[in-house]
Design a protein around this motif. Structure first.
Motif, PDB file in Angstrom:
ATOM      1  N   PHE A 106       2.156  15.044   1.348  1.00 38.68           N
ATOM      2  CA  PHE A 106       3.105  14.537   0.344  1.00 38.68           C
ATOM      3  C   PHE A 106       2.939  13.032   0.145  1.00 38.68           C
ATOM      4  O   PHE A 106       3.189  12.514  -0.947  1.00 38.68           O
ATOM      5  N   GLY A 107       2.478  12.326   1.182  1.00 37.78           N
ATOM      6  CA  GLY A 107       2.225  10.891   1.040  1.00 37.78           C
ATOM      7  C   GLY A 107       1.178  10.589  -0.012  1.00 37.78           C
ATOM      8  O   GLY A 107       1.211   9.537  -0.661  1.00 37.78           O
ATOM      9  N   GLY A 108       0.201  11.510  -0.192  1.00 36.02           N
ATOM     10  CA  GLY A 108      -0.784  11.347  -1.247  1.00 36.02           C
ATOM     11  C   GLY A 108      -0.152  11.469  -2.624  1.00 36.02           C
ATOM     12  O   GLY A 108      -0.470  10.704  -3.545  1.00 36.02           O
ATOM     13  N   GLU A 109       0.752  12.424  -2.754  1.00 29.74           N
ATOM     14  CA  GLU A 109       1.484  12.588  -4.023  1.00 29.74           C
ATOM     15  C   GLU A 109       2.338  11.361  -4.319  1.00 29.74           C
ATOM     16  O   GLU A 109       2.372  10.862  -5.449  1.00 29.74           O
ATOM     17  N   LEU A 110       3.014  10.856  -3.287  1.00 32.54           N
ATOM     18  CA  LEU A 110       3.849   9.671  -3.465  1.00 32.54           C
ATOM     19  C   LEU A 110       2.986   8.452  -3.813  1.00 32.54           C
ATOM     20  O   LEU A 110       3.380   7.616  -4.646  1.00 32.54           O
ATOM     21  N   ALA A 111       1.798   8.354  -3.219  1.00 25.55           N
ATOM     22  CA  ALA A 111       0.884   7.254  -3.549  1.00 25.55           C
ATOM     23  C   ALA A 111       0.516   7.277  -5.032  1.00 25.55           C
ATOM     24  O   ALA A 111       0.418   6.222  -5.679  1.00 25.55           O
ATOM     25  N   LEU A 112       0.317   8.461  -5.585  1.00 20.30           N
ATOM     26  CA  LEU A 112      -0.006   8.591  -7.005  1.00 20.30           C
ATOM     27  C   LEU A 112       1.175   8.164  -7.877  1.00 20.30           C
ATOM     28  O   LEU A 112       0.993   7.488  -8.905  1.00 20.30           O
ATOM     29  N   GLU A 113       2.385   8.529  -7.450  1.00 20.78           N
ATOM     30  CA  GLU A 113       3.582   8.099  -8.194  1.00 20.78           C
ATOM     31  C   GLU A 113       3.715   6.575  -8.157  1.00 20.78           C
ATOM     32  O   GLU A 113       4.095   5.951  -9.155  1.00 20.78           O
ATOM     33  N   ILE A 114       3.405   5.972  -7.021  1.00 24.33           N
ATOM     34  CA  ILE A 114       3.471   4.507  -6.895  1.00 24.33           C
ATOM     35  C   ILE A 114       2.437   3.847  -7.807  1.00 24.33           C
ATOM     36  O   ILE A 114       2.724   2.857  -8.486  1.00 24.33           O
ATOM     37  N   ALA A 115       1.223   4.418  -7.846  1.00 22.63           N
ATOM     38  CA  ALA A 115       0.172   3.866  -8.699  1.00 22.63           C
ATOM     39  C   ALA A 115       0.562   3.925 -10.176  1.00 22.63           C
ATOM     40  O   ALA A 115       0.201   3.040 -10.961  1.00 22.63           O
ATOM     41  N   LEU A 116       1.292   4.958 -10.557  1.00 21.00           N
ATOM     42  CA  LEU A 116       1.764   5.078 -11.937  1.00 21.00           C
ATOM     43  C   LEU A 116       2.864   4.066 -12.246  1.00 21.00           C
ATOM     44  O   LEU A 116       2.885   3.461 -13.317  1.00 21.00           O
ATOM     45  N   ALA A 117       3.768   3.883 -11.283  1.00 19.46           N
ATOM     46  CA  ALA A 117       4.932   3.011 -11.520  1.00 19.46           C
ATOM     47  C   ALA A 117       4.579   1.536 -11.414  1.00 19.46           C
ATOM     48  O   ALA A 117       5.096   0.701 -12.174  1.00 19.46           O
ATOM     49  N   PHE A 118       3.712   1.192 -10.457  1.00 14.74           N
ATOM     50  CA  PHE A 118       3.377  -0.217 -10.198  1.00 14.74           C
ATOM     51  C   PHE A 118       1.862  -0.385 -10.049  1.00 14.74           C
ATOM     52  O   PHE A 118       1.368  -0.729  -8.976  1.00 14.74           O
ATOM     53  N   PRO A 119       1.119  -0.150 -11.125  1.00 13.53           N
ATOM     54  CA  PRO A 119      -0.344  -0.183 -11.015  1.00 13.53           C
ATOM     55  C   PRO A 119      -0.905  -1.533 -10.585  1.00 13.53           C
ATOM     56  O   PRO A 119      -1.954  -1.595  -9.945  1.00 13.53           O
ATOM     57  N   GLY A 120      -0.197  -2.603 -10.887  1.00  9.20           N
ATOM     58  CA  GLY A 120      -0.709  -3.937 -10.615  1.00  9.20           C
ATOM     59  C   GLY A 120      -0.812  -4.297  -9.146  1.00  9.20           C
ATOM     60  O   GLY A 120      -1.592  -5.188  -8.781  1.00  9.20           O
ATOM     61  N   ILE A 121      -0.038  -3.611  -8.275  1.00 10.39           N
ATOM     62  CA  ILE A 121      -0.079  -3.975  -6.851  1.00 10.39           C
ATOM     63  C   ILE A 121      -1.083  -3.140  -6.060  1.00 10.39           C
ATOM     64  O   ILE A 121      -1.345  -3.420  -4.899  1.00 10.39           O
ATOM     65  N   ILE A 122      -1.660  -2.112  -6.712  1.00 12.48           N
ATOM     66  CA  ILE A 122      -2.569  -1.204  -6.005  1.00 12.48           C
ATOM     67  C   ILE A 122      -4.015  -1.622  -6.225  1.00 12.48           C
ATOM     68  O   ILE A 122      -4.452  -1.846  -7.358  1.00 12.48           O
TER      69      ILE A 122
END
Length: 292
Positions: A106-122
């Motif tokens: 599930f951490g992989g899924e959450l990582a994808l959600e984070i990349a969508l919401a805050f792409p600039g920090i990834i």
């Protein structure tokens, strides 16, 4: 704050979050590790693959609200949006401008959600056995997975459940309720010795998954399924999946790879859901090579 190696409780969005930092002397872009579950913790990872990654990278573990050694929120205050915002605020509070992210299950899924919401920090994404939790595909994958590792008696029990006039989700819940710890170990692992070692660490940790986070997230899924938004993610992404993964499954990893234009998929032929444990040396080497 200037972050240093050690364990901390960091107040993020009113919740005390457990974090642990290793390898700051490496002075790399921090690799932030996101655990699965939902509702899991990092106890096993920080005693297995984690320290080996920290031999070359700055590694930051954190446990999500209500998980592991982090505090419970008031009431059942859990949504994907809140978890994503917790991550962002934690990174900002640490004074970090750019992070690599490794999320498992599930951490992989959450990582994808984070990349969508805050792409600039990834910077880069590593997804180990990623899920697409809010989809019937996961229920099907796991039910079929249990069938493949069942003895005749348990197989018949599953068949009876599948004939019931109830929803697929309800069937999935009943199959999980029927499974004992030995069957769950066969479901999650190819190597019985590794399964035993993992379970010893689970017991040693004294930490438990209450199921509250999963239940809350299922009641409040994202308005648009993640699968339909994946093609918006442009970050360089590495997907690591066991060939025998019966939990999230190679099918899901292939869907994610197909939708992510800048991704690579590495299959671990001798692993099920935890390539970081069953093929740890290859997992660490592949991850570090990608991050360099």
């Amino acid at each position: 704050m200037d972050y240093k190696n050690g364990e901390y409780q960091l107040l993020v969005n009113g919740i005390s979050h457990w974090i642990r930092i290793e390898g700051t002397e490496k002075k790399t872009i921090p690799l932030l590790i996101i655990h699965g579950g939902p509702g899991g913790n990092h106890y096993v990872f920080e005693r297995t693959a984690g320290p080996k990654l920290a031999e070359e990278r700055t590694v930051i573990y954190y446990e999500q609200r209500g998980c592991g050694r982090s505090d419970l929120p008031h009431s059942e205050d859990y949504t994907v949006e809140l978890l994503v915002n917790d991550f962002y605020c934690l990174v900002k509070q640490l004074g970090i401008k750019k992070v690599d992210v490794l999320g498992y299950s599930f951490g992989g899924e959450l990582a994808l959600e984070i990349a969508l919401a805050f792409p600039g920090i990834i910077n880069k994404l590593v997804l180990s056995a990623p899920s697409l939790m809010f989809s019937d595909m996961v229920y099907d994958t796991q039910i079929q997975g249990f069938q493949t590792v069942s003895d005749d008696i348990f197989f018949e029990r599953i068949e009876k459940v599948l004939k019931q006039n109830i929803s697929l989700k309800a069937k999935w819940e009943r199959v999980w309720a029927l499974a004992d710890s030995k069957l769950v170990d066969r479901f999650l692992f190819e190597n019985a010795k590794v399964a035993d070692y993992n379970r010893r660490l689970w017991e040693e940790s004294g930490l438990s998954n209450t199921g509250t986070l999963l239940e809350s997230l299922q009641k409040n899924p994202p308005s648009t399924p993640l699968k339909k938004r994946l093609n918006e993610i442009k970050h360089h992404t590495l997907i690591l999946t066991g060939a025998h993964d019966r939990n999230t499954g190679l099918k899901i990893s292939n869907i994610i790879k197909h939708e992510l234009s800048n991704s690579n998929l590495e299959i671990f032929e001798n692993s099920a859901h935890f390539p970081d444990l069953e093929e740890e040396k290859k997992f660490v080497a592949t991850t570090l090579d990608f991050l360099r």
